[in-house]
Design a protein around this motif. Structure first.
Motif, short mmCIF file in Angstrom:
data_model
loop_
_atom_site.label_atom_id
_atom_site.label_comp_id
_atom_site.label_asym_id
_atom_site.label_seq_id
_atom_site.Cartn_x
_atom_site.Cartn_y
_atom_site.Cartn_z
N LYS A 215 -17.90 99.66 73.67
CA LYS A 215 -17.55 99.01 74.61
C LYS A 215 -18.93 98.59 75.84
O LYS A 215 -19.09 100.24 76.20
N ASP A 216 -18.50 98.08 76.71
CA ASP A 216 -19.29 97.84 77.70
C ASP A 216 -18.81 97.97 79.02
O ASP A 216 -17.34 98.55 79.21
N ALA A 217 -19.12 98.20 80.12
CA ALA A 217 -18.02 98.50 81.46
C ALA A 217 -17.30 97.21 81.58
O ALA A 217 -16.23 97.66 82.17
N ALA A 218 -16.66 96.20 80.40
CA ALA A 218 -16.14 95.52 81.17
C ALA A 218 -14.89 95.72 80.33
O ALA A 218 -14.74 94.51 80.01
N GLY A 219 -15.53 96.16 79.21
CA GLY A 219 -14.68 96.03 78.25
C GLY A 219 -14.36 95.34 76.42
O GLY A 219 -13.98 95.56 75.54
N ASP A 220 -15.96 94.26 76.63
CA ASP A 220 -16.18 93.58 75.42
C ASP A 220 -17.04 95.06 74.52
O ASP A 220 -17.28 95.15 74.31
N LYS A 221 -17.46 94.15 73.10
CA LYS A 221 -17.93 94.43 72.20
C LYS A 221 -19.54 94.80 73.07
O LYS A 221 -20.42 93.96 73.83
N ALA A 222 -20.17 96.03 73.05
CA ALA A 222 -21.41 96.51 73.59
C ALA A 222 -22.70 95.82 72.82
O ALA A 222 -24.00 95.37 73.01
N HIS A 223 -23.05 95.24 71.70
CA HIS A 223 -23.19 94.93 70.24
C HIS A 223 -22.18 94.03 69.70
O HIS A 223 -21.56 95.19 69.04
N PRO A 224 -22.95 93.04 69.26
CA PRO A 224 -21.83 92.01 68.56
C PRO A 224 -22.18 92.12 66.37
O PRO A 224 -21.26 92.12 65.71
N THR A 225 -23.41 93.17 66.82
CA THR A 225 -23.31 93.61 64.77
C THR A 225 -23.35 95.06 65.01
O THR A 225 -24.13 95.79 64.39
N GLN A 226 -22.66 95.55 65.01
CA GLN A 226 -22.82 97.06 65.43
C GLN A 226 -22.26 97.81 63.89
O GLN A 226 -20.88 97.04 63.59
N LYS A 227 -22.84 98.21 63.31
CA LYS A 227 -22.98 98.83 61.59
C LYS A 227 -21.99 100.34 61.56
O LYS A 227 -21.59 100.55 62.88
N PRO A 228 -20.92 100.49 60.60
CA PRO A 228 -20.49 101.34 60.74
C PRO A 228 -21.40 102.61 60.45
O PRO A 228 -22.04 103.08 59.57
N GLU A 229 -20.31 104.26 61.11
CA GLU A 229 -21.68 105.30 60.58
C GLU A 229 -21.42 105.39 59.48
O GLU A 229 -22.48 106.37 58.55
N SER A 230 -20.68 104.85 58.34
CA SER A 230 -19.99 105.54 57.39
C SER A 230 -20.95 104.74 55.96
O SER A 230 -21.28 105.81 55.52
N LEU A 231 -22.06 103.47 56.20
CA LEU A 231 -22.48 103.16 55.65
C LEU A 231 -24.04 104.06 56.11
O LEU A 231 -24.64 103.97 55.10
N LEU A 232 -24.62 104.32 57.83
CA LEU A 232 -25.42 105.13 57.20
C LEU A 232 -25.34 106.12 56.77
O LEU A 232 -26.77 106.63 56.91
N HIS A 233 -24.55 107.08 56.98
CA HIS A 233 -24.09 108.47 56.16
C HIS A 233 -24.72 108.01 54.60
O HIS A 233 -25.30 109.01 54.48
N ARG A 234 -24.12 107.14 54.39
CA ARG A 234 -24.59 106.88 53.17
C ARG A 234 -26.16 107.08 53.08
O ARG A 234 -26.32 106.89 52.19
N VAL A 235 -26.94 105.92 53.57
CA VAL A 235 -28.41 105.42 53.23
C VAL A 235 -28.41 106.88 53.68
O VAL A 235 -29.63 107.23 53.31
N ILE A 236 -28.35 107.58 54.61
CA ILE A 236 -29.49 108.67 55.16
C ILE A 236 -29.55 110.28 54.65
O ILE A 236 -30.06 110.32 54.06
N LEU A 237 -27.81 110.08 54.29
CA LEU A 237 -27.45 111.17 52.92
C LEU A 237 -28.43 111.12 51.30
O LEU A 237 -29.46 112.15 51.30
N GLY A 238 -27.94 110.37 51.14
CA GLY A 238 -28.71 110.02 50.02
C GLY A 238 -30.32 109.67 49.58
O GLY A 238 -30.82 109.50 48.69
N THR A 239 -31.64 108.79 50.70
CA THR A 239 -32.05 108.33 50.81
C THR A 239 -33.22 109.41 51.68
O THR A 239 -34.84 109.18 52.42
N THR A 240 -33.02 110.32 52.33
CA THR A 240 -33.98 111.38 52.98
C THR A 240 -33.03 112.94 52.88
O THR A 240 -32.38 112.94 52.07
N ASN A 241 -34.14 113.69 53.68
CA ASN A 241 -33.95 115.01 53.50
C ASN A 241 -33.37 115.77 54.93
O ASN A 241 -34.59 114.69 56.18
#
Length: 399
Positions: A215-241
């Motif tokens: 959230k930003d200082a006003a309590g609103d979404k800091a970014h409208p399309t923030q992706k979940p960490e679970s999605l990036l965890h799967r991508v980075i764990l599976g295709t990098t070292n």
């Protein structure tokens, strides 16, 4: 042209940086030069195409890109109670035409491909508004597509107008730099993540909400399309070292960097919007990299060092003349000095003799045969794993 477009939310750091603090390069800072050291674990300010073109070619292992979707929204969206939906209507997601969007896509993908190492790869995520145009351009530029992945959202936003199907998924494209690239794919790690079942190309994960939503200082979404960490965890764990360099040209609030840092990878983020850079910088400063044991992944069998049975004899772990026994003691064979076995007049390798005694087309001798120590039956594979550990420096060599 809006080629300074930024986009989603992701985050990260890694270990080759002498200091673990996140560095944010301000807009008025000098641009990186292709001759400068790679700016690891930093958020670079500016147009993603210009910044990528200023970085050294062939220096990045993986790119995760969440480009503008070009949603083409017309007017406000409202819920049944007439409250306004906080939709993506930011300036960075607006293009004058499909031709303008395609030109932008060509330019940033060309800059991205230049940065990738020969065995590097790219992930791009999008919606039905843009992903097909992006996929075509990936192929036009000689990327080699390995998979498209459907991220099915377990908690999608409802369809308020009732004129279409509820949009409950986004599509990711995973592509190698070229057809000949020896890209990273940690098959066993993803299988382990999926409780021993092969990872499929349809991923059911929730959208980013709750405490994870920044959230930003006003309590609103800091970014409208923030992706979940679970999605990036799967991508980075599976295709990098561990130690690989992961670049995100649309860094947003830093999800890519946060997950990369946690998993022991180095990251480079590029973000035009100062507000997003500030949120991402604060976020990354709170992320701690996991220790080496925690980020170690299950290795594919074919990636393990091959150990000939003869090494067991040479190292004195078994002596010529010792007997090996099958499961249940149904068959036995004697070890010979050259690393072969003899049993019931059958001679050959540990695999050949086991297969012959069982009347089977093949046999894994390492798991089939056992030896006796102090009255106990011990699988032969224990000795192979001990040798592997010694060769990799993970265990002391026995006296």
């Amino acid at each position: 042209h809006l080629w300074g477009h930024t986009r989603p939310a992701k985050a990260g750091i890694s270990r080759r940086q002498s200091t673990m603090k996140t560095k944010v390069q301000r807009a008025d800072s000098a641009r990186p030069s292709p001759h400068d050291p790679l700016p690891l674990n930093q958020i670079l300010a500016g147009d993603c195409i210009e910044v990528m073109n200023a970085l050294p070619a062939g220096s990045v292992d993986l790119i995760f890109a969440d480009p503008p979707y070009n949603l083409q929204l017309r007017g406000d969206l409202h819920r049944p109670d007439n409250s306004r939906v906080d939709a993506v209507d930011d300036h960075w997601d607006q293009f004058s035409s499909f031709a303008d969007y395609d030109a932008f896509t060509r330019a940033w993908l060309a800059a991205a491909r230049r940065l990738l190492k020969p065995n590097g790869a790219i992930w791009v995520i999008g919606s039905y508004h843009n992903i097909f145009r992006v996929g075509a351009e990936l192929q036009n530029q000689q990327f080699w597509i390995m998979n498209d992945v459907i991220w099915r959202k377990s908690n999608p936003m409802p369809n308020f107008r009732g004129k279409r199907l509820t949009n409950a998924h986004e599509t990711l494209i995973w592509a190698a730099k070229s057809e000949s690239s020896k890209y990273t794919f940690n098959y066993e790690a993803l299988k382990s993540l999926n409780e021993g079942v092969q990872m499929r190309s349809d991923w059911v994960l929730p959208i980013c909400n709750g405490g994870e939503r920044l959230k930003d200082a006003a309590g609103d979404k800091a970014h409208p399309t923030q992706k979940p960490e679970s999605l990036l965890h799967r991508v980075i764990l599976g295709t990098t070292n561990p130690g690989d360099v992961v670049l995100d040209p649309f860094f947003g609030t830093g999800t890519t960097g946060a997950v990369a840092k946690m998993l022991g990878r180095d990251y480079i983020g590029i973000e035009r919007e100062e507000a997003y850079r500030e949120v991402a910088g604060r976020r990354l400063s709170r992320v701690r990299r996991l220790d080496a044991d925690a980020i170690a992944t299950t290795r594919a069998k074919r990636a393990e060092v091959r150990i000939p049975f003869g090494q067991v004899i040479e190292r004195g772990m078994l002596r010529p003349g010792e007997e090996l026994f099958s499961i249940g003691n149904r068959h036995k064979a004697k070890v010979r000095a050259d690393g072969s076995l003899i049993g019931n007049d059958v001679k050959g390798s540990i695999h050949q003799v086991g297969a012959a005694l069982e009347g089977a087309p093949s046999c894994n001798g390492w798991t089939y045969w056992h030896f006796r120590r102090e009255g106990k039956m011990i699988p032969l594979d224990i000795l192979r794993q001990q040798i592997r550990a010694e060769m990799e420096g993970d265990a002391p060599r026995p006296n």
